[in-house]
Structures are given as C-alpha cells and as structure tokens.
Write an enzyme that holds these catalytic residues in place. Structure first.
Site, PDB file in Angstrom:
ATOM      1  N   MET A  11       0.826  -1.199   0.000  1.00  0.00           N
ATOM      2  CA  MET A  11       0.000   0.000   0.000  1.00  0.00           C
ATOM      3  C   MET A  11       0.861   1.249   0.000  1.00  0.00           C
ATOM      4  SD  MET A  11      -3.490  -0.114   0.202  1.00  0.00           S
ATOM      5  CE  MET A  11      -4.146   0.980   1.463  1.00  0.00           C
ATOM      6  N   ASN A  86      -5.001   1.262   9.019  1.00  0.00           N
ATOM      7  CA  ASN A  86      -6.299   0.839   9.562  1.00  0.00           C
ATOM      8  C   ASN A  86      -6.317   0.926  11.078  1.00  0.00           C
ATOM      9  OD1 ASN A  86      -7.709   0.276   7.186  1.00  0.00           O
ATOM     10  ND2 ASN A  86      -6.847  -1.772   7.027  1.00  0.00           N
ATOM     11  N   SER A 112      -8.818   3.305   1.388  1.00  0.00           N
ATOM     12  CA  SER A 112      -9.327   2.093   0.765  1.00  0.00           C
ATOM     13  C   SER A 112      -8.867   2.036  -0.689  1.00  0.00           C
ATOM     14  CB  SER A 112     -10.862   2.060   0.821  1.00  0.00           C
ATOM     15  OG  SER A 112     -11.365   0.899   0.199  1.00  0.00           O
ATOM     16  N   LYS A 164     -13.858   4.728   7.929  1.00  0.00           N
ATOM     17  CA  LYS A 164     -13.199   3.590   7.289  1.00  0.00           C
ATOM     18  C   LYS A 164     -13.537   2.283   8.009  1.00  0.00           C
ATOM     19  CE  LYS A 164     -10.240   1.476   4.531  1.00  0.00           C
ATOM     20  NZ  LYS A 164      -9.832   0.255   5.196  1.00  0.00           N
ATOM     21  N   HIS A 167     -16.893   1.323   6.850  1.00  0.00           N
ATOM     22  CA  HIS A 167     -16.706   0.906   5.454  1.00  0.00           C
ATOM     23  C   HIS A 167     -16.281  -0.555   5.400  1.00  0.00           C
ATOM     24  CE1 HIS A 167     -13.721   0.052   2.281  1.00  0.00           C
ATOM     25  NE2 HIS A 167     -14.393   0.848   1.483  1.00  0.00           N
ATOM     26  N   ASN A 168     -15.315  -0.936   6.237  1.00  0.00           N
ATOM     27  CA  ASN A 168     -14.828  -2.316   6.233  1.00  0.00           C
ATOM     28  C   ASN A 168     -15.868  -3.290   6.774  1.00  0.00           C
ATOM     29  OD1 ASN A 168     -12.468  -1.120   5.326  1.00  0.00           O
ATOM     30  ND2 ASN A 168     -11.168  -2.480   6.529  1.00  0.00           N
ATOM     31  N   GLU A 171     -18.107  -3.962   4.009  1.00  0.00           N
ATOM     32  CA  GLU A 171     -17.380  -4.852   3.090  1.00  0.00           C
ATOM     33  C   GLU A 171     -17.501  -6.304   3.532  1.00  0.00           C
ATOM     34  OE1 GLU A 171     -12.731  -5.533   2.844  1.00  0.00           O
ATOM     35  OE2 GLU A 171     -13.267  -3.614   1.926  1.00  0.00           O
TER      36      GLU A 171
END
Length: 292
Positions: A11, A86, A112, A164, A167-168, A171
């Site tokens: 990343m 994260n 992300s 985030k 968001h995960n 997901e």
C-alpha cells in the site's frame, strides 16, 4: 508538495508512486534498508521543507504509536502527521490529543483501494483539524480516482478512521452475501451452473453489480472451482471494531455481525461447537454420528 512516507509495503509503495506520478516529491523510509531512502525517521523529517508533512503506512496499534511518537520528537509547531493505516479510531483520537499541545497536527485518513489503488486511485476519508486537512488536500486529490471525487473531510480527529471502520464492516457483509449466494449456485449440481458465466452476466445491468463482483468474476475465471484455496478467512480487526461499536451505540448490525462470525468459523478445523451439536442429536434422538 514534498512529503515523507513511512512504510513502503504494497500500500505504501502504491501511495508513493501515485503521488510521484502526479508531480509530488516523496522521501520514503522503511525498516528494510534496501528500499529506504533515509536511515532514520529523524533524517526523514530533516529532508523535508517546513511545515513537515509525513504520511505513515505501518500496521495499526503499537507500530503506529511508536512511529508517530518518534516522528513527533523530531517535528515542530505546524507540522502534520498523517496516519493512513487501519488504526482504531479511538487510538487516533488519543494520538491527536497527545500531539495538540506540541502544535503538531494529526490527520487520520482511512484509505481504501488496496493493491489496486495505484492504478485505480484510492478512496480517502480524512479526520482532524480542517486547516490541516486543507494543507494536505493536494495529496488527497492526487491519490483519489479523480481530483474531484473519492476523497473528503469527515470531521474532527478520529472521524476518518471511524468512517473507514464502518466501510470495512459493510465490506464484510457484502463479501459474505456473495460467498453464500455463489455457494448456493454451486450446490445445485443438477443444473451444472457455470459460476464464472453467472458473475459476468450479473456484472452488466444487475442490481448486485459491484467492484467486488468484478473481482469475483476474475477469481472464478482463474480458478472456476476455487480448488487452489482453503476456506480460511482472516480479519483485519475493523470488522470486530464495527460490531463492538454497534453494541456500544445499541445500533443493530446483524449482517455485519454474522459475516464476522462466519470468518471466525472458517478458521476452525473440526470446531468443538459442531461436534457438540452432533453429540446432542445422538444423545437425545439416537441420530447417527460420524466418528473421526
């Protein structure tokens, strides 16, 4: 802009390269001396103009805390530390509060995009002081899919990583729904359904089309029966935090909770709970059991 970047893994390296492609100058530091441009975090800060801006991409928790503290010891008033990992949002709030008396800005940026971020752009959710956000906004514009989409200011310190985290969690639920649906299709042996074909059909016009479905189609094309994989699914921690937050706020999240539990089950070999179920059916009803 000229910035420092700590952590040149998949990343981090993608972030550094995308920034460079858009004209920014990036000085990278990594524990691996073979890929690090400087020898220490202190040297990294010295290599940057004021106000110093350093983006941190290291594992959440102790590694992030240690890195931020070491950077802060070499930084001064008006400098900015960005945590793009994260991290747990409450940890980000604490770090921001610790750095504020020193005049150092801490911006938590939920990031992300994974390994596809370099080519496709990253989705970026930022929390912190608005002035600090405005200072680093040129970086976010370069990293996002386009200069006017895919990034934004979420609110005060912790808000970026909170968004985030959720968001995960979403997901997790989406992935579990796809997994269950395709397993159901695969189990209907009499139809001999081509799962890759289904994924391709659904990708066009269907209400369940998504990037995750695109990735499922790619995986099924490469390995139609997924015979190369084990049914073992890890979790990064953010799904757990999302479920914990739902409990604290008394906001029901049954789909995300179930998806997290399914990951736990995937990592167990002959789980004790399943064996106890079999034993109970045998005890009260004399139902047959399969012995190991």
């Amino acid at each position: 802009m000229k910035i420092g970047l700590v952590g040149l893994g998949r990343m981090g390296a993608g972030i550094a390269e995308r920034l460079r492609r858009d004209g920014h100058e990036v000085v990278g530091y990594d524990q691996n001396p073979a890929i690090s441009q400087v020898k220490s975090l202190e040297e990294l800060v010295r290599a940057l103009p004021a106000p110093h801006v350093v983006w941190v991409m290291v594992p959440a928790g102790g590694a992030t805390h240690a890195t931020v503290e070491e950077l802060a010891s070499a930084m001064t008033v008006g400098d900015v530390i960005i945590d793009g990992g994260n991290s747990y949002y409450k940890d980000s709030m604490r770090l921001a509060a610790q750095l504020k008396p020193k005049g150092i800005n801490f911006v938590d940026v939920g990031t992300s995009g994974g390994i596809w971020g370099l080519a496709e752009g990253f989705s970026l959710m930022a929390g912190g002081e608005r002035a600090a956000y405005q200072l680093i906004e040129p970086l976010l514009k370069s990293l996002a899919p386009s200069p006017d989409a895919g990034y934004g200011y979420m609110g005060p310190s912790g808000a970026g990583h909170f968004v985030k985290m959720v968001h995960n969690g979403i997901e997790y639920g989406l992935m579990q729904a796809y997994a269950e649906g395709f397993e159901l299709l695969q189990a209907k042996k009499e139809f001999d359904i081509d799962l890759h074909q289904v994924s391709e059909v659904w990708r066009s016009g269907s209400v369940v089309r998504s990037w995750l479905l695109d990735l499922a189609a790619r995986a099924l094309q490469e390995d139609p029966k997924l015979e190369k994989l084990q049914s073992y699914v890890d979790d990064s921690g953010e799904g757990r935090w999302t479920v914990q937050e739902s409990i604290e706020l008394a906001v029901p999240a049954p789909v995300i909770s179930s998806a997290l539990q399914a990951r736990f089950r995937s990592r167990q070999d002959q789980p004790f709970g399943g064996r106890l179920l079999a034993a109970l059916r045998n005890q009260f009803g004399g139902h047959a059991v399969k012995e190991r």
